[in-house]
Design an enzyme around this catalytic site. Structure first.
Site, PDB file in Angstrom:
ATOM      1  N   HIS A  40       0.843  -1.210   0.000  1.00 60.42           N
ATOM      2  CA  HIS A  40       0.000   0.000   0.000  1.00 60.42           C
ATOM      3  C   HIS A  40       0.875   1.257   0.000  1.00 60.42           C
ATOM      4  O   HIS A  40       0.579   2.222  -0.711  1.00 60.42           O
ATOM      5  CB  HIS A  40      -0.894   0.054   1.252  1.00 60.42           C
ATOM      6  CG  HIS A  40      -1.940  -1.018   1.335  1.00 60.42           C
ATOM      7  ND1 HIS A  40      -2.053  -1.870   2.405  1.00 60.42           N
ATOM      8  CD2 HIS A  40      -2.935  -1.377   0.483  1.00 60.42           C
ATOM      9  CE1 HIS A  40      -3.075  -2.695   2.222  1.00 60.42           C
ATOM     10  NE2 HIS A  40      -3.631  -2.418   1.065  1.00 60.42           N
ATOM     11  N   LYS A  44     -16.322  -7.349   5.968  1.00 59.59           N
ATOM     12  CA  LYS A  44     -15.012  -7.821   6.436  1.00 59.59           C
ATOM     13  C   LYS A  44     -14.913  -7.609   7.929  1.00 59.59           C
ATOM     14  O   LYS A  44     -15.178  -6.515   8.409  1.00 59.59           O
ATOM     15  CB  LYS A  44     -13.909  -6.986   5.780  1.00 59.59           C
ATOM     16  CG  LYS A  44     -13.175  -7.669   4.650  1.00 59.59           C
ATOM     17  CD  LYS A  44     -11.999  -6.826   4.201  1.00 59.59           C
ATOM     18  CE  LYS A  44     -11.274  -7.495   3.057  1.00 59.59           C
ATOM     19  NZ  LYS A  44     -10.164  -6.691   2.556  1.00 59.59           N
ATOM     20  N   ARG A  55      -3.011  -5.861  -8.177  1.00 61.73           N
ATOM     21  CA  ARG A  55      -1.947  -6.854  -8.019  1.00 61.73           C
ATOM     22  C   ARG A  55      -2.066  -7.867  -9.156  1.00 61.73           C
ATOM     23  O   ARG A  55      -1.700  -7.603 -10.270  1.00 61.73           O
ATOM     24  CB  ARG A  55      -2.029  -7.515  -6.643  1.00 61.73           C
ATOM     25  CG  ARG A  55      -1.679  -6.559  -5.502  1.00 61.73           C
ATOM     26  CD  ARG A  55      -2.069  -7.113  -4.169  1.00 61.73           C
ATOM     27  NE  ARG A  55      -3.508  -7.421  -4.150  1.00 61.73           N
ATOM     28  CZ  ARG A  55      -4.119  -8.175  -3.272  1.00 61.73           C
ATOM     29  NH1 ARG A  55      -3.436  -8.724  -2.310  1.00 61.73           N
ATOM     30  NH2 ARG A  55      -5.426  -8.367  -3.328  1.00 61.73           N
ATOM     31  N   SER A  70      -3.027  -8.145   3.328  1.00 58.33           N
ATOM     32  CA  SER A  70      -3.098  -7.901   4.770  1.00 58.33           C
ATOM     33  C   SER A  70      -3.375  -9.205   5.513  1.00 58.33           C
ATOM     34  O   SER A  70      -2.808  -9.453   6.579  1.00 58.33           O
ATOM     35  CB  SER A  70      -4.192  -6.870   5.073  1.00 58.33           C
ATOM     36  OG  SER A  70      -3.912  -5.663   4.407  1.00 58.33           O
TER      37      SER A  70
HETATM   38  N1  COA Z   1      -0.348  -4.115  -1.479  1.00 61.39           N
HETATM   39  C1  COA Z   1      -0.696  -5.067  -0.605  1.00 61.39           C
HETATM   40  N2  COA Z   1      -1.942  -5.510  -0.443  1.00 61.39           N
HETATM   41  C2  COA Z   1      -2.869  -4.968  -1.220  1.00 61.39           C
HETATM   42  C3  COA Z   1      -2.593  -3.978  -2.159  1.00 61.39           C
HETATM   43  C4  COA Z   1      -1.262  -3.549  -2.275  1.00 61.39           C
HETATM   44  N3  COA Z   1      -0.899  -2.634  -3.140  1.00 61.39           N
HETATM   45  N4  COA Z   1      -3.728  -3.642  -2.780  1.00 61.39           N
HETATM   46  C5  COA Z   1      -4.686  -4.390  -2.228  1.00 61.39           C
HETATM   47  N5  COA Z   1      -4.163  -5.196  -1.297  1.00 61.39           N
HETATM   48  C6  COA Z   1      -4.849  -6.223  -0.514  1.00 61.39           C
HETATM   49  C7  COA Z   1      -5.237  -5.771   0.854  1.00 61.39           C
HETATM   50  O1  COA Z   1      -4.205  -6.040   1.767  1.00 61.39           O
HETATM   51  C8  COA Z   1      -6.467  -6.616   1.106  1.00 61.39           C
HETATM   52  O2  COA Z   1      -6.071  -7.853   1.612  1.00 61.39           O
HETATM   53  P1  COA Z   1      -7.053  -8.712   2.542  1.00 61.39           P
HETATM   54  O3  COA Z   1      -8.258  -9.057   1.702  1.00 61.39           O
HETATM   55  O4  COA Z   1      -6.234  -9.862   2.905  1.00 61.39           O
HETATM   56  O5  COA Z   1      -7.431  -7.842   3.711  1.00 61.39           O
HETATM   57  C9  COA Z   1      -7.076  -6.821  -0.288  1.00 61.39           C
HETATM   58  O6  COA Z   1      -6.041  -6.503  -1.186  1.00 61.39           O
HETATM   59  C10 COA Z   1      -8.199  -5.902  -0.649  1.00 61.39           C
HETATM   60  O7  COA Z   1      -8.195  -4.833   0.237  1.00 61.39           O
HETATM   61  P2  COA Z   1      -8.525  -3.337  -0.039  1.00 61.39           P
HETATM   62  O8  COA Z   1      -7.741  -2.779  -1.155  1.00 61.39           O
HETATM   63  O9  COA Z   1      -8.366  -2.667   1.258  1.00 61.39           O
HETATM   64  O10 COA Z   1      -9.981  -3.399  -0.520  1.00 61.39           O
HETATM   65  P3  COA Z   1     -11.249  -3.857   0.262  1.00 61.39           P
HETATM   66  O11 COA Z   1     -11.925  -4.802  -0.638  1.00 61.39           O
HETATM   67  O12 COA Z   1     -10.999  -4.312   1.636  1.00 61.39           O
HETATM   68  O13 COA Z   1     -12.016  -2.493   0.436  1.00 61.39           O
HETATM   69  C11 COA Z   1     -13.151  -0.560  -0.367  1.00 61.39           C
HETATM   70  C12 COA Z   1     -12.402  -1.811  -0.686  1.00 61.39           C
HETATM   71  C13 COA Z   1     -13.020  -0.098   1.066  1.00 61.39           C
HETATM   72  C14 COA Z   1     -12.549   0.480  -1.249  1.00 61.39           C
HETATM   73  C15 COA Z   1     -14.611  -0.860  -0.734  1.00 61.39           C
HETATM   74  O14 COA Z   1     -15.116  -1.850   0.095  1.00 61.39           O
HETATM   75  C16 COA Z   1     -15.453   0.356  -0.635  1.00 61.39           C
HETATM   76  O15 COA Z   1     -15.418   1.173  -1.531  1.00 61.39           O
HETATM   77  N6  COA Z   1     -16.219   0.504   0.469  1.00 61.39           N
HETATM   78  C17 COA Z   1     -17.022   1.664   0.744  1.00 61.39           C
HETATM   79  C18 COA Z   1     -18.458   1.492   0.297  1.00 61.39           C
HETATM   80  C19 COA Z   1     -18.607   1.859  -1.142  1.00 61.39           C
HETATM   81  O16 COA Z   1     -18.262   2.926  -1.589  1.00 61.39           O
HETATM   82  N7  COA Z   1     -19.188   0.925  -1.874  1.00 61.39           N
HETATM   83  C20 COA Z   1     -19.417   1.071  -3.289  1.00 61.39           C
HETATM   84  C21 COA Z   1     -18.250   0.534  -4.058  1.00 61.39           C
HETATM   85  S1  COA Z   1     -18.860  -0.116  -5.551  1.00 61.39           S
END
Ligand code: COA
Length: 164
Positions: free
Chosen positions: A23, A47, A96, A134
């Site tokens: 990140h 989550k 990724r 993560s």
């Molecule tokens: N390096 C390391 N890990 C990475 C990464 C990077 N560059 N990019 C993504 N990841 C990993 C994260 O560690 C995470 O791992 P985990 O699943 O083991 O925890 C996974 O990829 C995805 O995590 P993240 O990028 O945090 O996305 P998310 O799916 O948890 O959350 C939100 C995405 C918060 C952006 C999304 O849920 C959201 O927009 N929520 C708000 C509500 C909303 O607006 N909804 C409408 C959207 S259509």
């Protein structure tokens, strides 16, 4: 719009449970394209997280304290609503593997439907962070493994302590 224009604002949302070196790499590479970058710890009700929202915000703050014009905050609504609130023109996401694509494509398409004026911009993850997540870091830490090359130094001990 130039990166020096204060109106050139982007939001980088995620769960960040916890923030990883992958990140941070995205933050450092995205930052030069924008005047300010909001790191948004978004609530994802589907989550269950190890760290509270406040802990996640604090960990990102400590890992990015040397960076200018980085704002770290949390939000429990739609990312596009937060983006509108801060006048952001873009949402940043890291890609990724191919497996990220479907989900990211759906999310970007839905966000464009909700807010056609806000563009999603993807940064591909650097090779050495390609396989990090993560969840994997939590699993390694829980089992006493070495997480030092996967997370910022400032938060390594906090993660280890969580499992003590
Ligand atoms: N390096 C390391 N890990 C990475 C990464 C990077 N560059 N990019 C993504 N990841 C990993 C994260 O560690 C995470 O791992 P985990 O699943 O083991 O925890 C996974 O990829 C995805 O995590 P993240 O990028 O945090 O996305 P998310 O799916 O948890 O959350 C939100 C995405 C918060 C952006 C999304 O849920 C959201 O927009 N929520 C708000 C509500 C909303 O607006 N909804 C409408 C959207 S259509």
């Amino acid at each position: 719009m130039k990166s020096g224009d204060p109106k050139n604002i982007a939001v980088y949302p995620g769960s960040f449970d916890p923030v990883t070196s992958g990140h941070i790499d995205i933050i450092q590479r995205a930052k030069p394209f924008f005047y300010s970058l909001h790191i948004l710890v978004a609530e994802n009700p589907s989550k269950s997280t190890l760290f509270s929202i406040d802990e996640r915000v604090e960990m990102i703050k400590s890992a990015t304290s040397a960076e200018k014009n980085i704002i770290v905050s949390s939000f429990s609504g739609l990312v596009v609503d937060y983006a509108r609130k801060v006048n952001a023109k873009a949402i940043v996401r890291g890609l990724r593997a191919v497996s990220d694509f479907d989900y990211e494509f759906q999310m970007a398409t839905m966000n464009r439907r909700l807010a056609p004026d806000i563009e999603t911009i993807f940064f591909t993850t650097r090779g050495k962070f390609f396989y990090i997540s993560s969840s994997m870091i939590k699993s390694i830490a829980q089992n006493g493994g070495d997480i030092s090359s996967f997370v910022p130094e400032s938060i390594e001990q906090k993660i280890i302590n969580k499992f003590k």
